[in-house]
Every structure is written in structure tokens, then in C-alpha cells.
Design an enzyme around this catalytic site. Structure first.
Site, PDB file in Angstrom:
ATOM      1  N   SER A 169      63.930   3.886  34.246  1.00  0.00           N
ATOM      2  CA  SER A 169      63.383   2.531  34.191  1.00  0.00           C
ATOM      3  C   SER A 169      64.379   1.614  33.499  1.00  0.00           C
ATOM      4  O   SER A 169      64.725   1.834  32.331  1.00  0.00           O
ATOM      5  CB  SER A 169      62.072   2.516  33.411  1.00  0.00           C
ATOM      6  OG  SER A 169      61.772   1.169  33.067  1.00  0.00           O
ATOM      7  N   HIS A 205      63.864   2.478  38.859  1.00  0.00           N
ATOM      8  CA  HIS A 205      62.507   1.970  38.613  1.00  0.00           C
ATOM      9  C   HIS A 205      62.590   0.608  37.919  1.00  0.00           C
ATOM     10  O   HIS A 205      63.247   0.466  36.888  1.00  0.00           O
ATOM     11  CB  HIS A 205      61.752   2.977  37.742  1.00  0.00           C
ATOM     12  CG  HIS A 205      60.311   2.662  37.520  1.00  0.00           C
ATOM     13  ND1 HIS A 205      59.325   2.962  38.442  1.00  0.00           N
ATOM     14  CD2 HIS A 205      59.670   2.077  36.474  1.00  0.00           C
ATOM     15  CE1 HIS A 205      58.143   2.583  37.972  1.00  0.00           C
ATOM     16  NE2 HIS A 205      58.318   2.031  36.776  1.00  0.00           N
ATOM     17  N   ASP A 243      60.471  -2.543  36.359  1.00  0.00           N
ATOM     18  CA  ASP A 243      59.171  -2.890  35.795  1.00  0.00           C
ATOM     19  C   ASP A 243      58.974  -4.400  35.732  1.00  0.00           C
ATOM     20  O   ASP A 243      59.598  -5.084  34.916  1.00  0.00           O
ATOM     21  CB  ASP A 243      59.043  -2.292  34.388  1.00  0.00           C
ATOM     22  CG  ASP A 243      58.807  -0.799  34.419  1.00  0.00           C
ATOM     23  OD1 ASP A 243      57.854  -0.368  35.104  1.00  0.00           O
ATOM     24  OD2 ASP A 243      59.572  -0.057  33.768  1.00  0.00           O
ATOM     25  N   MET A 291      56.604  -7.424  34.794  1.00  0.00           N
ATOM     26  CA  MET A 291      55.462  -7.728  33.915  1.00  0.00           C
ATOM     27  C   MET A 291      55.258  -9.232  33.830  1.00  0.00           C
ATOM     28  O   MET A 291      56.240  -9.985  33.791  1.00  0.00           O
ATOM     29  CB  MET A 291      55.722  -7.186  32.511  1.00  0.00           C
ATOM     30  CG  MET A 291      56.021  -5.698  32.486  1.00  0.00           C
ATOM     31  SD  MET A 291      56.160  -5.115  30.795  1.00  0.00           S
ATOM     32  CE  MET A 291      56.688  -3.422  31.090  1.00  0.00           C
ATOM     33  N   HIS A 312      57.641  -1.638  40.267  1.00  0.00           N
ATOM     34  CA  HIS A 312      56.315  -1.415  39.678  1.00  0.00           C
ATOM     35  C   HIS A 312      55.784  -2.760  39.177  1.00  0.00           C
ATOM     36  O   HIS A 312      56.270  -3.286  38.177  1.00  0.00           O
ATOM     37  CB  HIS A 312      56.473  -0.407  38.523  1.00  0.00           C
ATOM     38  CG  HIS A 312      55.226  -0.125  37.752  1.00  0.00           C
ATOM     39  ND1 HIS A 312      55.252   0.516  36.530  1.00  0.00           N
ATOM     40  CD2 HIS A 312      53.918  -0.373  38.014  1.00  0.00           C
ATOM     41  CE1 HIS A 312      54.016   0.644  36.077  1.00  0.00           C
ATOM     42  NE2 HIS A 312      53.190   0.103  36.945  1.00  0.00           N
ATOM     43  N   MET A 330      53.318  -4.961  37.329  1.00  0.00           N
ATOM     44  CA  MET A 330      52.249  -5.030  36.323  1.00  0.00           C
ATOM     45  C   MET A 330      51.884  -6.497  36.220  1.00  0.00           C
ATOM     46  O   MET A 330      52.161  -7.179  35.219  1.00  0.00           O
ATOM     47  CB  MET A 330      52.746  -4.439  34.998  1.00  0.00           C
ATOM     48  CG  MET A 330      52.863  -2.913  35.060  1.00  0.00           C
ATOM     49  SD  MET A 330      53.938  -2.219  33.798  1.00  0.00           S
ATOM     50  CE  MET A 330      55.507  -2.394  34.638  1.00  0.00           C
ATOM     51  N   MET A 389      49.999   6.351  35.103  1.00  0.00           N
ATOM     52  CA  MET A 389      50.542   5.833  33.843  1.00  0.00           C
ATOM     53  C   MET A 389      50.130   6.767  32.711  1.00  0.00           C
ATOM     54  O   MET A 389      48.932   7.010  32.506  1.00  0.00           O
ATOM     55  CB  MET A 389      50.000   4.423  33.547  1.00  0.00           C
ATOM     56  CG  MET A 389      50.413   3.333  34.513  1.00  0.00           C
ATOM     57  SD  MET A 389      52.185   3.067  34.650  1.00  0.00           S
ATOM     58  CE  MET A 389      52.649   2.765  32.944  1.00  0.00           C
ATOM     59  N   ASP A 399      54.664   7.806  34.806  1.00  0.00           N
ATOM     60  CA  ASP A 399      55.354   6.688  34.158  1.00  0.00           C
ATOM     61  C   ASP A 399      54.851   6.508  32.733  1.00  0.00           C
ATOM     62  O   ASP A 399      53.700   6.129  32.520  1.00  0.00           O
ATOM     63  CB  ASP A 399      55.119   5.410  34.981  1.00  0.00           C
ATOM     64  CG  ASP A 399      55.994   4.252  34.520  1.00  0.00           C
ATOM     65  OD1 ASP A 399      56.817   4.438  33.600  1.00  0.00           O
ATOM     66  OD2 ASP A 399      55.837   3.151  35.097  1.00  0.00           O
TER      67      ASP A 399
HETATM   68  C1  DX5 Z   1      55.698   0.807  30.901  1.00  0.00           C
HETATM   69  C2  DX5 Z   1      56.628   0.878  32.108  1.00  0.00           C
HETATM   70  C3  DX5 Z   1      57.482   2.090  32.103  1.00  0.00           C
HETATM   71  C4  DX5 Z   1      58.412   2.182  30.920  1.00  0.00           C
HETATM   72  C5  DX5 Z   1      58.620   3.612  30.590  1.00  0.00           C
HETATM   73  O1  DX5 Z   1      54.846  -0.265  31.042  1.00  0.00           O
HETATM   74  O2  DX5 Z   1      55.892   0.858  33.314  1.00  0.00           O
HETATM   75  O3  DX5 Z   1      58.202   2.207  33.328  1.00  0.00           O
HETATM   76  O4  DX5 Z   1      59.649   1.583  31.134  1.00  0.00           O
HETATM   77  O5  DX5 Z   1      59.364   3.690  29.431  1.00  0.00           O
HETATM   78  P1  DX5 Z   1      59.455   5.019  28.589  1.00  0.00           P
HETATM   79  O6  DX5 Z   1      60.019   6.071  29.490  1.00  0.00           O
HETATM   80  O7  DX5 Z   1      60.351   4.652  27.466  1.00  0.00           O
HETATM   81  O8  DX5 Z   1      58.057   5.362  28.159  1.00  0.00           O
HETATM   82 ZN    ZN Z   2      56.932   1.418  35.286  1.00  0.00          ZN
END
Ligand code: DX5
Ligand code: ZN
Length: 225
Positions: A12, A37, A39, A41, A70, A72, A141, A176
Site C-alpha cells: 500500500s 494498492h 488507498d 480516502m 481501494h 474509502m 479489512m 488489508d
Molecule cells: C487502511 C488502508 C490500508 C493500509 C494498510 O485504511 O486501507 O491499505 O495502508 O496499512 P498497514 O499495512 O500499515 O496496516
Molecule cells: Zn487499503
């Protein structure tokens, strides 16, 4: 019980240097990442903000593997086309992001992408029971989404239930949150085949010391091999 699915490691870039995404992506791919990956947000569905479709489009030319985006965010549907244009290969939406996840998954596939559906830790496996023919990936998750570096929540029972529900469909189970060489074996044994890892991959490395990313990726792979 041995697993027969090839395991994919998806670093990620939430844990990458935000001023240097292109070089970071090239470094993790050169060091053995299977997918990248990304993320997204929105500061609303989760209490943190990262980037939107313009940034994802800028990442695209640096990704030679699979760009796994991904979301969010809520709502999702108004942005699906923008992420298709940005070049997402897999686009994952949360089942909790709105009342019409079924329509959202249809729209993601309709826009030419693989469709993923993500489940927060508190959401049961059964929430995707009627979505499995519309989806290419279920993301479990194992932290509450929003931040990297959180502690792994062991949801192996949920993973096992999903693998049974999926049956012989061609659907990935992605994990994840809090994945490292200590936690990965439990979820792989339960049926997961895509492992997202942020801090466990980027920890200790940089674009000037990319071999550390390679060591970190190999450590996870060795733990589940
Ligand atoms: C959290 C993200 C993850 C995050 C994972 O909201 O969706 O993808 O980056 O990070 P680690 O591996 O550090 O838990
Ligand atoms: Zn993620």
C-alpha cells in the site's frame, strides 16, 4: 492444509513517501510487488484524506503490474468513471458506503474494471452473499480503515466463511490492515490470496535503499510459502 492459490503481495503506497510516488511505485515493483494498492480516502467515510482520481491517473504510467484502487469514500457512484479514466485495474468499494452496493459493482464492471467489495471489521461475511457473482475480489479489512500502521484484528473465521461461500468462483480474497510475516499465515491458511501491506513493506526502506522493500516483501512471502 496447504493452499493452492498463488499469493499476491500488494504494497500500500499509503506508507510511501507522498512527495515521490512515481519512484516509490517503481521501487516496490522492481523489488517484487505483485500489485500496487492505492488507498483513496475522503475524510468522510473514513477520518483521513489521501488523494483523488487526478493523482491516481498520475500514478498509472509507473504501474506495470496491477493498480488495485481501494475506495474509502461515500458516495462511490459519481466517481466510478473518473477512476476508470485514471486507469484503475481493480476498483473496490465498501459494502458500508451506501445502500446500493449491488448497483455500484455492476457499474464498476460496466466501466471496464474488475470489481472489488470491501468489508469493515464489524461487517459479517454474509453481507456479500448476494454479490459474489458481481465481484472479482472481496477485501477483508483487518483494521478499521483510515490509517496505516494499526494492529491486526484476527478475522480468520470470516475469511474461512468467505472462502466457503465463494466456492469455485474466480474471486480473490484480499486482506488489508496489519499484515506482516507474523499475521499473514493465519489468513492465508483461512483462504486469502492477496495480502495488502503498507508499513510492513515500506518500513526501514526508501527509494535510496529499495532492497529493504525487497527483503520485507520476501519475508512475508516466506512466511506463507
Ligand atoms: C487502511 C488502508 C490500508 C493500509 C494498510 O485504511 O486501507 O491499505 O495502508 O496499512 P498497514 O499495512 O500499515 O496496516
Ligand atoms: Zn487499503
Amino acid at each position: 492444509m496447504p493452499h493452492h492459490r498463488p499469493i499476491k503481495i500488494a504494497p500500500s503506497i499509503l506508507s510511501a513517501d507522498f512527495a515521490n510516488f512515481g519512484a516509490e511505485i517503481r521501487a516496490i515493483e522492481a523489488q517484487g510487488a505483485d500489485w500496487v494498492h492505492v488507498d483513496v480516502m475522503d475524510g468522510h467515510f473514513v477520518p483521513n484524506l489521501t488523494f483523488g482520481p487526478m493523482a491516481v491517473k498520475a500514478f498509472r504510467p509507473h504501474v506495470t503490474t496491477v493498480m488495485d484502487v481501494h475506495l474509502m469514500i461515500a458516495p462511490v457512484d459519481p466517481y466510478i468513471e473518473a477512476y476508470a479514466e485514471a486507469g484503475a485495474d481493480v476498483l473496490t468499494a465498501h459494502v458500508e458506503a451506501g445502500p446500493h452496493i449491488h448497483r455500484t459493482l455492476q457499474a464498476i464492471r460496466g466501466a471496464g474494471m474488475k470489481a472489488g467489495v470491501a468489508l469493515n471489521p464489524g461487517t459479517p461475511a454474509e453481507a456479500v452473499a448476494h454479490l459474489l457473482d458481481l465481484t472479482d475480489l472481496v477485501c477483508v479489512m483487518t483494521v478499521n480503515p483510515g490509517f496505516g500502521g494499526q494492529k491486526f484484528i484476527d478475522l480468520s473465521g470470516k475469511v474461512r466463511a468467505l472462502r466457503t461461500m465463494i466456492g469455485d468462483r474466480d474471486v480473490h480474497i484480499e486482506i488489508d490492515g496489519g499484515v506482516d510475516s507474523g499475521t499473514a499465515p493465519r489468513v492465508v491458511e483461512a483462504g486469502a490470496d492477496v495480502l495488502v501491506a503498507g508499513s510492513a513493506v515500506f518500513r526501514g526502506g526508501s527509494v535510496d535503499a529499495p532492497e529493504v522493500y525487497g527483503e520485507n516483501i520476501r519475508a512475508i512471502r516466506a512466511a506463507v510459502g
